[in-house]
Motif scaffolding. Structure first.
Motif, PDB file in Angstrom:
ATOM      1  N   GLU A  99      24.719  37.551  37.251  1.00  0.00           N
ATOM      2  CA  GLU A  99      24.180  38.031  38.531  1.00  0.00           C
ATOM      3  C   GLU A  99      25.069  39.075  39.200  1.00  0.00           C
ATOM      4  O   GLU A  99      24.602  39.854  40.032  1.00  0.00           O
ATOM      5  N   ILE A 100      26.347  39.107  38.820  1.00  0.00           N
ATOM      6  CA  ILE A 100      27.319  39.983  39.483  1.00  0.00           C
ATOM      7  C   ILE A 100      27.685  41.158  38.574  1.00  0.00           C
ATOM      8  O   ILE A 100      27.866  40.989  37.365  1.00  0.00           O
ATOM      9  N   ASP A 101      27.804  42.343  39.173  1.00  0.00           N
ATOM     10  CA  ASP A 101      28.130  43.551  38.403  1.00  0.00           C
ATOM     11  C   ASP A 101      29.622  43.856  38.355  1.00  0.00           C
ATOM     12  O   ASP A 101      30.090  44.472  37.400  1.00  0.00           O
ATOM     13  N   MET A 102      30.356  43.450  39.381  1.00  0.00           N
ATOM     14  CA  MET A 102      31.777  43.789  39.464  1.00  0.00           C
ATOM     15  C   MET A 102      32.497  42.720  40.285  1.00  0.00           C
ATOM     16  O   MET A 102      31.950  42.215  41.264  1.00  0.00           O
ATOM     17  N   ILE A 103      33.717  42.388  39.859  1.00  0.00           N
ATOM     18  CA  ILE A 103      34.551  41.454  40.608  1.00  0.00           C
ATOM     19  C   ILE A 103      35.874  42.134  40.946  1.00  0.00           C
ATOM     20  O   ILE A 103      36.499  42.753  40.082  1.00  0.00           O
ATOM     21  N   TYR A 104      36.285  42.001  42.207  1.00  0.00           N
ATOM     22  CA  TYR A 104      37.566  42.548  42.667  1.00  0.00           C
ATOM     23  C   TYR A 104      38.495  41.397  43.029  1.00  0.00           C
ATOM     24  O   TYR A 104      38.116  40.489  43.783  1.00  0.00           O
ATOM     25  N   LEU A 105      39.697  41.446  42.508  1.00  0.00           N
ATOM     26  CA  LEU A 105      40.755  40.503  42.870  1.00  0.00           C
ATOM     27  C   LEU A 105      41.888  41.329  43.470  1.00  0.00           C
ATOM     28  O   LEU A 105      42.598  42.033  42.756  1.00  0.00           O
ATOM     29  N   ASN A 106      42.044  41.252  44.772  1.00  0.00           N
ATOM     30  CA  ASN A 106      43.019  42.095  45.467  1.00  0.00           C
ATOM     31  C   ASN A 106      44.126  41.262  46.088  1.00  0.00           C
ATOM     32  O   ASN A 106      43.881  40.428  46.959  1.00  0.00           O
ATOM     33  N   PHE A 107      45.352  41.459  45.622  1.00  0.00           N
ATOM     34  CA  PHE A 107      46.538  40.854  46.217  1.00  0.00           C
ATOM     35  C   PHE A 107      46.376  39.337  46.369  1.00  0.00           C
ATOM     36  O   PHE A 107      46.610  38.765  47.429  1.00  0.00           O
ATOM     37  N   SER A 108      45.942  38.733  45.270  1.00  0.00           N
ATOM     38  CA  SER A 108      45.753  37.281  45.239  1.00  0.00           C
ATOM     39  C   SER A 108      47.092  36.565  45.386  1.00  0.00           C
ATOM     40  O   SER A 108      48.145  37.103  45.043  1.00  0.00           O
ATOM     41  N   ASP A 109      47.039  35.342  45.874  1.00  0.00           N
ATOM     42  CA  ASP A 109      48.243  34.515  45.992  1.00  0.00           C
ATOM     43  C   ASP A 109      48.873  34.374  44.604  1.00  0.00           C
ATOM     44  O   ASP A 109      48.210  33.931  43.665  1.00  0.00           O
ATOM     45  N   PRO A 110      50.155  34.726  44.433  1.00  0.00           N
ATOM     46  CA  PRO A 110      50.770  34.681  43.098  1.00  0.00           C
ATOM     47  C   PRO A 110      51.074  33.268  42.607  1.00  0.00           C
ATOM     48  O   PRO A 110      51.293  33.078  41.404  1.00  0.00           O
ATOM     49  N   TRP A 111      51.122  32.278  43.499  1.00  0.00           N
ATOM     50  CA  TRP A 111      51.475  30.914  43.102  1.00  0.00           C
ATOM     51  C   TRP A 111      52.622  30.966  42.087  1.00  0.00           C
ATOM     52  O   TRP A 111      52.431  30.677  40.898  1.00  0.00           O
ATOM     53  N   PRO A 112      53.828  31.344  42.507  1.00  0.00           N
ATOM     54  CA  PRO A 112      54.926  31.654  41.582  1.00  0.00           C
ATOM     55  C   PRO A 112      55.440  30.495  40.736  1.00  0.00           C
ATOM     56  O   PRO A 112      55.966  30.714  39.650  1.00  0.00           O
ATOM     57  N   LYS A 113      55.289  29.247  41.208  1.00  0.00           N
ATOM     58  CA  LYS A 113      55.795  28.123  40.427  1.00  0.00           C
ATOM     59  C   LYS A 113      54.885  27.842  39.225  1.00  0.00           C
ATOM     60  O   LYS A 113      53.657  27.858  39.357  1.00  0.00           O
TER      61      LYS A 113
END
Length: 212
Positions: free
Chosen positions: A108-122
């Motif tokens: 159903e979706i044409d494009m997904i953007y992931l912008n500056f997501s939480d890095p969860w560093p551990k």
């Protein structure tokens, strides 16, 4: 992204239900009917205060944009701006990305953007990263076969992790940029975080990936 609690957020979102879909699962498979348009649907996961999605909606009026944000106290800022600007090709949902397959139909979706997501560093929190395998499985389900994921971050370790995650999942990397602003892409819409970090000289990383 942290924000002060806004006790009035629930009521504000309810009052602006032309922009905020309070029951997004009811639109599964029918998002184009909601927009009353057959235009492509672009989804931003973690829309924050909405600067990116509002800019994209203006730059691409022939596409429809959905901003997903879990924190109501942040989402209200995005909604307020869209109300002021009377944008009609944008709407928002206040949900967790883990529910994507309950909200959107396959392809159903044409494009997904992931912008500056939480890095969860551990390392023990790796499963919470939006580029972890379980999330990629959800993205593959709702994206059209030729749909893209565009990922931007200022976090080098998260970027490297994500490139490996995409590759191990069998995705093809269409673009890998190690300093987005040096590229001077005129179509790039900056997020609030992007403006903040790039002003300090921090390189911004971007990649485009597709499922094969």
């Amino acid at each position: 992204m942290r924000a002060r609690n806004k006790p009035w957020a629930d009521q504000f979102l309810k009052e602006n239900d032309q922009l905020v879909q309070l029951d997004p699962t009811s639109h599964k498979g029918n998002w184009k009917q909601l927009f009353e348009s057959n235009s492509p649907i672009h989804l931003e996961i973690g829309t924050g205060k909405g600067q990116f999605i509002r800019g994209m909606a203006k730059q691409f009026p022939n596409a429809n944009f959905i901003g997903m944000e879990l924190a109501k106290s942040i989402l209200v800022s995005a909604v307020q701006k869209c109300v002021e600007e009377e944008q009609t090709n944008v709407c928002f949902i206040n949900e967790n990305a883990e529910k994507l397959d309950e909200i959107f139909e396959e392809n159903e979706i044409d494009m997904i953007y992931l912008n500056f997501s939480d890095p969860w560093p551990k390392n023990k929190h790796a499963k919470r990263r939006l580029t972890y395998q379980s999330f990629l499985e959800l993205y593959k389900r709702i994206l059209k076969p030729d749909g893209e994921i565009i990922f931007k971050t200022d976090n080098r370790k998260l970027f490297e992790y994500s490139l490996v995650s995409f590759s191990q999942f069998g995705m093809r990397l269409e673009e890998v940029v190690l300093d987005l602003h040096e590229l001077e892409d005129p179509t790039n819409i900056q997020t609030e975080y992007e403006e903040k970090f790039s002003a300090k000289g921090q390189p911004i990383y971007r990649c485009r990936a597709v499922f094969v």
